[in-house]
Design an enzyme around this catalytic site. Structure first.
Site, PDB file in Angstrom:
ATOM      1  N   THR A 154       0.534  -1.052  -0.036  1.00  0.00           N
ATOM      2  CA  THR A 154      -0.067   0.093   0.072  1.00  0.00           C
ATOM      3  C   THR A 154       0.900   1.257   0.021  1.00  0.00           C
ATOM      4  OG1 THR A 154      -1.943  -1.148   1.020  1.00  0.00           O
ATOM      5  CG2 THR A 154      -1.823   1.213   1.308  1.00  0.00           C
ATOM      6  N   LYS A 189      -6.870   4.800   4.969  1.00  0.00           N
ATOM      7  CA  LYS A 189      -5.813   4.425   5.459  1.00  0.00           C
ATOM      8  C   LYS A 189      -4.854   5.623   5.642  1.00  0.00           C
ATOM      9  CE  LYS A 189      -5.678  -0.566   3.827  1.00  0.00           C
ATOM     10  NZ  LYS A 189      -4.480  -1.307   2.927  1.00  0.00           N
ATOM     11  N   ASP A 190      -4.238   5.780   6.729  1.00  0.00           N
ATOM     12  CA  ASP A 190      -3.259   7.034   6.913  1.00  0.00           C
ATOM     13  C   ASP A 190      -2.222   7.020   5.977  1.00  0.00           C
ATOM     14  OD1 ASP A 190      -1.690   5.059   7.913  1.00  0.00           O
ATOM     15  OD2 ASP A 190      -2.081   5.418  10.022  1.00  0.00           O
ATOM     16  N   ASP A 230      -9.538  -3.642  -0.470  1.00  0.00           N
ATOM     17  CA  ASP A 230      -8.047  -4.383   0.228  1.00  0.00           C
ATOM     18  C   ASP A 230      -8.618  -4.991   1.338  1.00  0.00           C
ATOM     19  OD1 ASP A 230      -5.371  -4.432   0.340  1.00  0.00           O
ATOM     20  OD2 ASP A 230      -5.451  -3.629   2.321  1.00  0.00           O
ATOM     21  N   ASP A 273      -3.042   0.986  -5.873  1.00  0.00           N
ATOM     22  CA  ASP A 273      -1.722   0.780  -5.175  1.00  0.00           C
ATOM     23  C   ASP A 273      -1.117  -0.447  -5.468  1.00  0.00           C
ATOM     24  OD1 ASP A 273      -3.542  -0.745  -3.754  1.00  0.00           O
ATOM     25  OD2 ASP A 273      -2.661   0.284  -2.078  1.00  0.00           O
ATOM     26  N   HIS A 293      -0.514  -9.723  -1.130  1.00  0.00           N
ATOM     27  CA  HIS A 293      -0.022  -8.902  -2.366  1.00  0.00           C
ATOM     28  C   HIS A 293       1.238  -8.670  -1.907  1.00  0.00           C
ATOM     29  CE1 HIS A 293      -0.631  -5.227   0.039  1.00  0.00           C
ATOM     30  NE2 HIS A 293      -1.847  -5.680   0.344  1.00  0.00           N
TER      31      HIS A 293
END
Length: 539
Positions: free
Chosen positions: A73, A155-156, A286, A331, A474
């Protein structure tokens, strides 16, 4: 009166007037769908009817690549709006080791500031500190100080890597609410309302989703060790108050998109004299992929819902009257769990051997070398492998050679490269689908942050840890993890689907050209792509 034959012929044979270039858009919207592989996009494209179907009428590069080896990511998001590969961004993985760190734990999270007292790689202060290069939003603000750079994500690390070092607003999900690391940012009312809405959704739970015949055709239950119940035919329902599973339902992306749309309205993005940028990181796909694998009914329900919710999001942008353009990508891709892959004819699919987990490797090397001292550190069974900092001189060389030999002898390992081999390799160029493994690894290599060895597992080996509830994964240099869609769309313009292999590093220079933002020579690893309408060659 009918036109004369002369007039008709003259119009037919006259030199066409030069096509007038449209004005640059006032708002760029860049969307990353976490774990949306090109394989998934190709499979579901005929079934999309909402926002993804609408965007697919633009220019679609179906062979986009996160061209580097470390398809995670943080590295993936670092390429999208910088135009640089991880070798340039410095974001070599979601996490890496810093053997020289004064902290007891040597692990470093990609989006943290480890100099903050008391932090660890799992309890961190969010920061863009490790990103070595500027993002498009930062460059826009340098050129046009009134330009706004806004990031919203599940997500941060997604929000940080797309927003960069200078952002006007940056909000990401903390597990319970949307929060920010920007100390000077006043909380918009949009965020207050989004958090209240998310709290209500979590408290209420969600009913199972009704499956279309297409989704129902993907339903098949699998019972795996470590899982409380079979999955593969799930309907993404959630019990009241079950906050962690909220992320693995369509409600998560719907909430993120609703917040992004509300910020467009509240901040009046795209209505000023200077162009604005909104980056949106959608993480639900994800979480669904990790929790259930990408090949079952759960993913079908997720993508169907995402298509619908993206359509609603675009309608909000339409209603704003703002002149906007959209770029959408991912990503990284993903790999399903072995049992489902073998059912579909992938005979080589298997779970990673526990003997390749870092502690098991270290234990084996200690026995081989006759020592009680630590030999290697790693974040997982593949990728960057670090020798312990206490090893020096001939002892270090001996340990490195022993570690390389151990990995190379394992039947699930495809290749092992030393840091010296990687550093000596030429930086990759040409079509990313043709890069050999070493060049893919080179695109992820940073001399300060990368390991002493880089291990590549064979294709179709799943590194997910079943005991922790993750079945899909992944991170490999294989194309099922590298290949992602890249889409450019603008209202009123129709594009086409291109099979040309391109990179996510090409997105930033393409968008810069669209808004007529000059870039310095050599400022990106990517290139401007001729989307429709053509703007790479603007005079």
């Amino acid at each position: 009166m009918r036109k004369s034959i002369f007039c008709l012929l003259a119009a037919a044979i006259a030199t066409p007037a030069a096509a007038q270039q449209p004005e640059p858009p006032k708002l760029l919207v860049v969307i990353s769908v976490d774990q949306l592989s090109a394989d998934l996009f190709d499979e579901y494209r005929p079934h999309f009817t909402g926002g993804l179907a609408r965007l697919a009428t633009g220019t679609v590069f179906r062979n986009g690549f996160q061209s580097h080896a470390s398809t995670e990511t943080c590295p993936g998001h670092s390429t999208i709006l910088t135009g640089r590969r991880p070798a340039s961004t410095g974001i070599v993985a979601n996490g890496w080791q810093n053997p020289k760190s004064p902290r007891e734990s040597k692990g470093v999270y990609c989006a943290e500031d480890e100099s903050v007292p008391g932090t660890t790689s799992s309890n961190y202060a969010v920061s863009p500190l490790h990103l070595r290069v500027p993002t498009l939003g930062e460059l826009m603000k340098r050129a046009w100080p009134a330009s706004r750079n806004v990031a919203v994500a599940g997500k941060d690390r997604s929000a940080v890597m797309m927003g960069g070092h200078v952002a006007d607003q940056r909000w990401y999900w903390s597990g319970k609410a949307f929060v920010t690391d920007l100390k000077t940012a006043a909380t918009p009312q949009s965020v207050v309302r989004a958090n209240a809405a998310a709290a209500r959704l979590i408290a209420a739970g969600s009913s199972p989703l009704a499956a279309t015949p297409f989704c129902a055709g993907k339903a098949k239950p699998y019972a795996l060790s470590g899982r409380a119940a079979p999955f593969g035919n799930g309907a993404l329902g959630r019990a009241p108050g079950e906050a962690p599973l909220f992320r693995a339902t369509p409600q998560f992306d719907a909430t993120t998109l609703a917040l992004a749309a509300a910020l467009v309205q509240e901040m009046k993005l795209g209505t000023g004299a200077s162009p604005d940028l909104l980056s949106v990181g959608l993480a639900g796909t994800d979480y669904v992929g990790h929790t259930y694998g990408p090949g079952g009914q759960e993913m079908c329900l997720q993508l169907t819902s995402l298509d619908r919710d993206l359509g609603a999001f675009l309608k909000v942008l339409d209603a704003s009257g703002v002149d906007y353009a959209v770029a959408l990508t991912a990503d990284h891709g993903g790999l399903d769990f072995p049992e489902r892959l073998r059912d579909r004819g992938v005979a080589a699919a298997d779970w990673v051997d526990p003997a390749l987990q870092p502690n098991a490797v270290d234990s084996a090397l200690r026995k081989r070398l006759g020592t009680h001292a630590r030999i290697v550190h790693a974040e997982g069974p593949f990728g960057d492998i670090y020798l312990d900092q206490a090893l020096n001189g001939p002892e270090r060389t001996r340990a490195r050679d022993a570690a390389a030999a151990f990995y190379r002898a394992h039947p699930q390992v495809e290749a092992v490269f030393t840091s010296e081999e990687i550093a000596a390799a030429a930086l990759p160029s040409g079509s990313p689908d043709r890069w050999p493994l070493l060049q893919r690894v080179r695109a992820s290599f940073d001399a300060e942050r990368s390991g002493d060895l880089y291990v590549v597992l064979k294709p179709q080996i799943t590194s997910a840890n079943r005991s922790k509830g993750s079945v899909g994964t992944h991170g490999s240099p294989w194309d099922y993890d590298r290949r992602v869609p890249i889409i450019f769309w603008r209202p009123g313009f129709r594009g086409a689907t291109a099979a040309t292999a391109v990179e996510t590093a090409d997105i930033m220079p393409t968008l810069a050209a669209l808004i007529e933002l000059p870039l310095a020579a050599g400022a990106t690893d990517g290139r401007c792509l001729e989307a429709t309408p053509a703007f790479c060659t603007r005079p």
